[in-house]
Scaffold this active site. Structure first.
Site, PDB file in Angstrom:
ATOM      1  N   TYR A  69      30.699  32.088   4.499  1.00  0.00           N
ATOM      2  CA  TYR A  69      29.626  32.833   3.838  1.00  0.00           C
ATOM      3  C   TYR A  69      30.194  33.784   2.790  1.00  0.00           C
ATOM      4  CZ  TYR A  69      26.003  30.672   6.555  1.00  0.00           C
ATOM      5  OH  TYR A  69      25.141  29.720   7.056  1.00  0.00           O
ATOM      6  N   HIS A 141      14.762  29.689   4.512  1.00  0.00           N
ATOM      7  CA  HIS A 141      16.020  29.697   5.267  1.00  0.00           C
ATOM      8  C   HIS A 141      16.832  30.977   5.099  1.00  0.00           C
ATOM      9  CE1 HIS A 141      15.726  25.035   4.995  1.00  0.00           C
ATOM     10  NE2 HIS A 141      14.930  25.520   5.922  1.00  0.00           N
ATOM     11  N   CYS A 149      21.717  42.074  12.630  1.00  0.00           N
ATOM     12  CA  CYS A 149      22.583  42.485  13.742  1.00  0.00           C
ATOM     13  C   CYS A 149      22.397  41.548  14.926  1.00  0.00           C
ATOM     14  CB  CYS A 149      22.267  43.910  14.166  1.00  0.00           C
ATOM     15  SG  CYS A 149      23.207  44.412  15.619  1.00  0.00           S
ATOM     16  N   GLU A 241      18.462  11.733  -8.253  1.00  0.00           N
ATOM     17  CA  GLU A 241      18.542  10.535  -7.409  1.00  0.00           C
ATOM     18  C   GLU A 241      17.209  10.284  -6.714  1.00  0.00           C
ATOM     19  OE1 GLU A 241      22.514  10.624  -8.253  1.00  0.00           O
ATOM     20  OE2 GLU A 241      21.613   9.101  -6.945  1.00  0.00           O
TER      21      GLU A 241
HETATM   22  C1  BV8 Z   1      14.191  23.811  13.374  1.00  0.00           C
HETATM   23  C2  BV8 Z   1      20.437  28.023   5.671  1.00  0.00           C
HETATM   24  C3  BV8 Z   1      13.108  23.970  15.494  1.00  0.00           C
HETATM   25  C4  BV8 Z   1      21.843  28.195   6.109  1.00  0.00           C
HETATM   26  C5  BV8 Z   1      19.723  25.720   6.120  1.00  0.00           C
HETATM   27  C6  BV8 Z   1      12.836  16.540  12.509  1.00  0.00           C
HETATM   28  C7  BV8 Z   1      13.518  15.411  12.191  1.00  0.00           C
HETATM   29  C8  BV8 Z   1      14.929  15.447  12.149  1.00  0.00           C
HETATM   30  C9  BV8 Z   1      15.648  16.617  12.388  1.00  0.00           C
HETATM   31  C10 BV8 Z   1      14.953  17.736  12.704  1.00  0.00           C
HETATM   32  C11 BV8 Z   1      13.571  17.696  12.768  1.00  0.00           C
HETATM   33  N1  BV8 Z   1      13.173  18.942  13.087  1.00  0.00           N
HETATM   34  C12 BV8 Z   1      14.262  19.755  13.235  1.00  0.00           C
HETATM   35  C13 BV8 Z   1      15.348  19.034  13.006  1.00  0.00           C
HETATM   36  C14 BV8 Z   1      16.695  19.552  13.069  1.00  0.00           C
HETATM   37  C15 BV8 Z   1      17.165  20.185  11.751  1.00  0.00           C
HETATM   38  C16 BV8 Z   1      17.241  19.183  10.636  1.00  0.00           C
HETATM   39  O1  BV8 Z   1      16.358  19.059   9.806  1.00  0.00           O
HETATM   40  N2  BV8 Z   1      18.391  18.484  10.591  1.00  0.00           N
HETATM   41  C17 BV8 Z   1      18.622  17.519   9.486  1.00  0.00           C
HETATM   42  C18 BV8 Z   1      20.054  17.687   8.991  1.00  0.00           C
HETATM   43  C19 BV8 Z   1      18.357  16.129   9.957  1.00  0.00           C
HETATM   44  N3  BV8 Z   1      16.287  21.290  11.354  1.00  0.00           N
HETATM   45  C20 BV8 Z   1      16.533  22.501  11.895  1.00  0.00           C
HETATM   46  O2  BV8 Z   1      17.409  22.722  12.710  1.00  0.00           O
HETATM   47  C21 BV8 Z   1      15.619  23.619  11.448  1.00  0.00           C
HETATM   48  N4  BV8 Z   1      15.145  24.353  12.606  1.00  0.00           N
HETATM   49  O3  BV8 Z   1      13.647  22.752  13.105  1.00  0.00           O
HETATM   50  O4  BV8 Z   1      13.935  24.561  14.507  1.00  0.00           O
HETATM   51  C22 BV8 Z   1      13.858  22.891  16.116  1.00  0.00           C
HETATM   52  C23 BV8 Z   1      15.216  23.071  16.372  1.00  0.00           C
HETATM   53  C24 BV8 Z   1      15.895  22.017  16.952  1.00  0.00           C
HETATM   54  C25 BV8 Z   1      15.276  20.791  17.230  1.00  0.00           C
HETATM   55  C26 BV8 Z   1      13.909  20.669  16.956  1.00  0.00           C
HETATM   56  C27 BV8 Z   1      13.185  21.724  16.393  1.00  0.00           C
HETATM   57  C28 BV8 Z   1      16.397  24.656  10.582  1.00  0.00           C
HETATM   58  C29 BV8 Z   1      16.838  24.018   9.309  1.00  0.00           C
HETATM   59  C30 BV8 Z   1      17.428  25.091   8.373  1.00  0.00           C
HETATM   60  C31 BV8 Z   1      18.935  25.063   8.376  1.00  0.00           C
HETATM   61  N5  BV8 Z   1      19.465  26.018   7.381  1.00  0.00           N
HETATM   62  N6  BV8 Z   1      20.205  26.640   5.229  1.00  0.00           N
HETATM   63  C32 BV8 Z   1      22.832  28.111   4.970  1.00  0.00           C
HETATM   64  O5  BV8 Z   1      22.428  27.768   3.850  1.00  0.00           O
HETATM   65  O6  BV8 Z   1      23.990  28.427   5.227  1.00  0.00           O
HETATM   66  S1  BV8 Z   1      19.412  24.107   5.594  1.00  0.00           S
HETATM   67  C33 BV8 Z   1      20.288  23.940   4.099  1.00  0.00           C
HETATM   68  O7  BV8 Z   1      20.527  22.557   3.971  1.00  0.00           O
HETATM   69  C34 BV8 Z   1      19.538  24.313   2.851  1.00  0.00           C
HETATM   70  O8  BV8 Z   1      18.782  25.487   3.014  1.00  0.00           O
HETATM   71  C35 BV8 Z   1      18.671  23.087   2.624  1.00  0.00           C
HETATM   72  O9  BV8 Z   1      17.503  23.153   3.404  1.00  0.00           O
HETATM   73  C36 BV8 Z   1      19.534  21.974   3.170  1.00  0.00           C
HETATM   74  C37 BV8 Z   1      20.222  21.247   2.064  1.00  0.00           C
HETATM   75  O10 BV8 Z   1      19.278  20.385   1.525  1.00  0.00           O
HETATM   76  P1  BV8 Z   1      18.991  20.433  -0.065  1.00  0.00           P
HETATM   77  O11 BV8 Z   1      18.697  21.812  -0.474  1.00  0.00           O
HETATM   78  O12 BV8 Z   1      18.002  19.374  -0.322  1.00  0.00           O
HETATM   79  O13 BV8 Z   1      20.421  20.078  -0.710  1.00  0.00           O
HETATM   80  P2  BV8 Z   1      21.196  18.678  -0.702  1.00  0.00           P
HETATM   81  O14 BV8 Z   1      22.578  18.981  -1.139  1.00  0.00           O
HETATM   82  O15 BV8 Z   1      20.966  17.959   0.574  1.00  0.00           O
HETATM   83  O16 BV8 Z   1      20.461  17.829  -1.850  1.00  0.00           O
HETATM   84  C38 BV8 Z   1      20.490  18.258  -3.174  1.00  0.00           C
HETATM   85  C39 BV8 Z   1      19.545  17.318  -3.919  1.00  0.00           C
HETATM   86  O17 BV8 Z   1      19.486  17.749  -5.276  1.00  0.00           O
HETATM   87  C40 BV8 Z   1      19.988  15.860  -3.931  1.00  0.00           C
HETATM   88  O18 BV8 Z   1      18.861  15.043  -3.681  1.00  0.00           O
HETATM   89  C41 BV8 Z   1      20.524  15.661  -5.360  1.00  0.00           C
HETATM   90  O19 BV8 Z   1      20.290  14.339  -5.806  1.00  0.00           O
HETATM   91  C42 BV8 Z   1      19.685  16.639  -6.138  1.00  0.00           C
HETATM   92  N7  BV8 Z   1      20.293  17.184  -7.361  1.00  0.00           N
HETATM   93  C43 BV8 Z   1      21.600  17.504  -7.568  1.00  0.00           C
HETATM   94  N8  BV8 Z   1      21.748  18.068  -8.814  1.00  0.00           N
HETATM   95  C44 BV8 Z   1      20.500  18.110  -9.368  1.00  0.00           C
HETATM   96  C45 BV8 Z   1      19.568  17.557  -8.437  1.00  0.00           C
HETATM   97  N9  BV8 Z   1      18.248  17.474  -8.681  1.00  0.00           N
HETATM   98  C46 BV8 Z   1      17.812  17.943  -9.900  1.00  0.00           C
HETATM   99  N10 BV8 Z   1      18.648  18.512 -10.829  1.00  0.00           N
HETATM  100  C47 BV8 Z   1      19.975  18.596 -10.616  1.00  0.00           C
HETATM  101  N11 BV8 Z   1      20.760  19.144 -11.543  1.00  0.00           N
HETATM  102 ZN    ZN Z   2      22.720  46.633  15.598  1.00  0.00          ZN
END
Ligand code: BV8
Ligand code: ZN
Length: 274
Positions: A69, A141, A149, A241
């Protein structure tokens, strides 16, 4: 070259809509130099973000997670909003029925909004049309520049560089002295129910959901455009993409957000043919 027909179609949809939801991901900040999660520079050292952005990783090695971080704070701290952030800030300031929901924790939407407010105040010498608070992004997020804390849950903004050389040097709570953690939502953690509710509310009432720069893989963020479509609205996507959301979009523009959004959002509301 962007598909001009696709852009024109999307401009018309956005131009004739009042209630607009904009959902952004890491791609909207790529042109500002912020590494995306799944892009080539997403890996940190050898770790995948999904490995480090978890409560388990923090429990196992808070020093390593804080080092990551700290690295991101420094990297992002040197980045500036790009033309996509600016176009979105102007749209949300000019139309109070346009809401921004972001997955990003980099704070660049907030910076762009601050500058758009100053610009508008400067040019017209009066406060902006739409309310600034409504134009502020709904942060699903959390933020890189806030801490929480681990004992008393005190939350505060914090842009200081992180000294992650030892556990003793890690950020401590000003109130109870316990270890602080980044105020972000980690994988496996629930989103703030109020924040999620306001994002879902905006998705359900939107006529158009504009999805920019997200791989649409992380939930519940990725289900918001489906809520818009489920309540009779349409989805427009801008991404370099195709993604899982491309199939639900009525218009999917292949291009970089910083190049596409200025023309896509520069819709003059008065002249749009209904
Ligand atoms: C939760 C903060 C209840 C931290 C982040 C349902 C189905 C499957 C899985 C789950 C589900 N429900 C819950 C889950 C589990 C999980 C999840 O989704 N896992 C995924 C990996 C499958 N979700 C959670 O855990 C969430 N909590 O649901 O709680 C629960 C819990 C457990 C089980 C059930 C229920 C919490 C999710 C939040 C996590 N925290 N960030 C930090 O940042 O350090 S997520 C973090 O990753 C980001 O915030 C963002 O959300 C994600 C990254 O995704 P993107 O932003 O889309 O970035 P990425 O690199 O992937 O893509 C970039 C895109 O841009 C690409 O498409 C690329 O082509 C494009 N691009 C690139 N350049 C350009 C462009 N487009 C245009 N112009 C350009 N120039
Ligand atoms: Zn404290």
């Amino acid at each position: 070259m962007h598909d001009l027909h696709e852009i024109d179609h999307a401009r018309r949809l956005l131009g004739s809509a009042r209630r607009i939801l904009i959902l952004t991901g890491a791609g909207v900040s790529a042109e500002s130099g912020v590494p995306t999660f799944r892009g080539p520079d997403g890996l940190w050292k050898t770790h995948r973000p999904e490995e480090l952005a978890t409560p388990e990783a923090f429990r196992a090695d808070p020093r390593l997670v804080w080092e990551w971080y700290g690295f991101r704070r420094e990297r992002v701290g040197a980045c500036r909003p790009n033309a996509a952030h600016v176009a979105i800030a102007r749209l949300t300031l000019g139309n109070e029925d346009a809401r921004l929901v972001t997955q990003n924790v980099d704070g660049l939407h907030e910076l762009a909004l601050e500058e758009a407010v100053l610009e508008e105040a400067g040019s017209e010498g009066m406060s902006p049309g739409g309310s600034v608070s409504r134009a502020a992004p709904i942060r699903l997020h959390g933020s890189l520049f806030r801490t929480r804390c681990t004992r008393c849950d005190d939350r505060t903004s914090d842009r200081h560089p992180v000294d992650a050389n030892s556990e003793a040097s890690l950020p401590r709570c000003r109130k109870c002295g316990a270890l602080l953690r980044p105020d972000v939502v980690w994988f496996g953690e629930q989103l703030d129910p109020e924040i999620l509710q306001s994002a879902m509310g905006a998705a359900e009432t939107a006529e158009v959901c504009l999805v920019v720069g997200t791989s649409g893989l992380v939930h519940p963020a990725a289900s918001l455009p489906l809520l818009t479509r489920g309540s009779g609205g349409v989805v427009v996507e801008v991404n370099t993409e195709p993604t899982p959301l491309t199939e639900v979009a009525v218009s999917s523009i292949r291009g970089r957000a910083g190049q596409v959004l200025p023309s896509l959002l520069a819709v003059d509301r008065n002249h749009v043919v209904d």
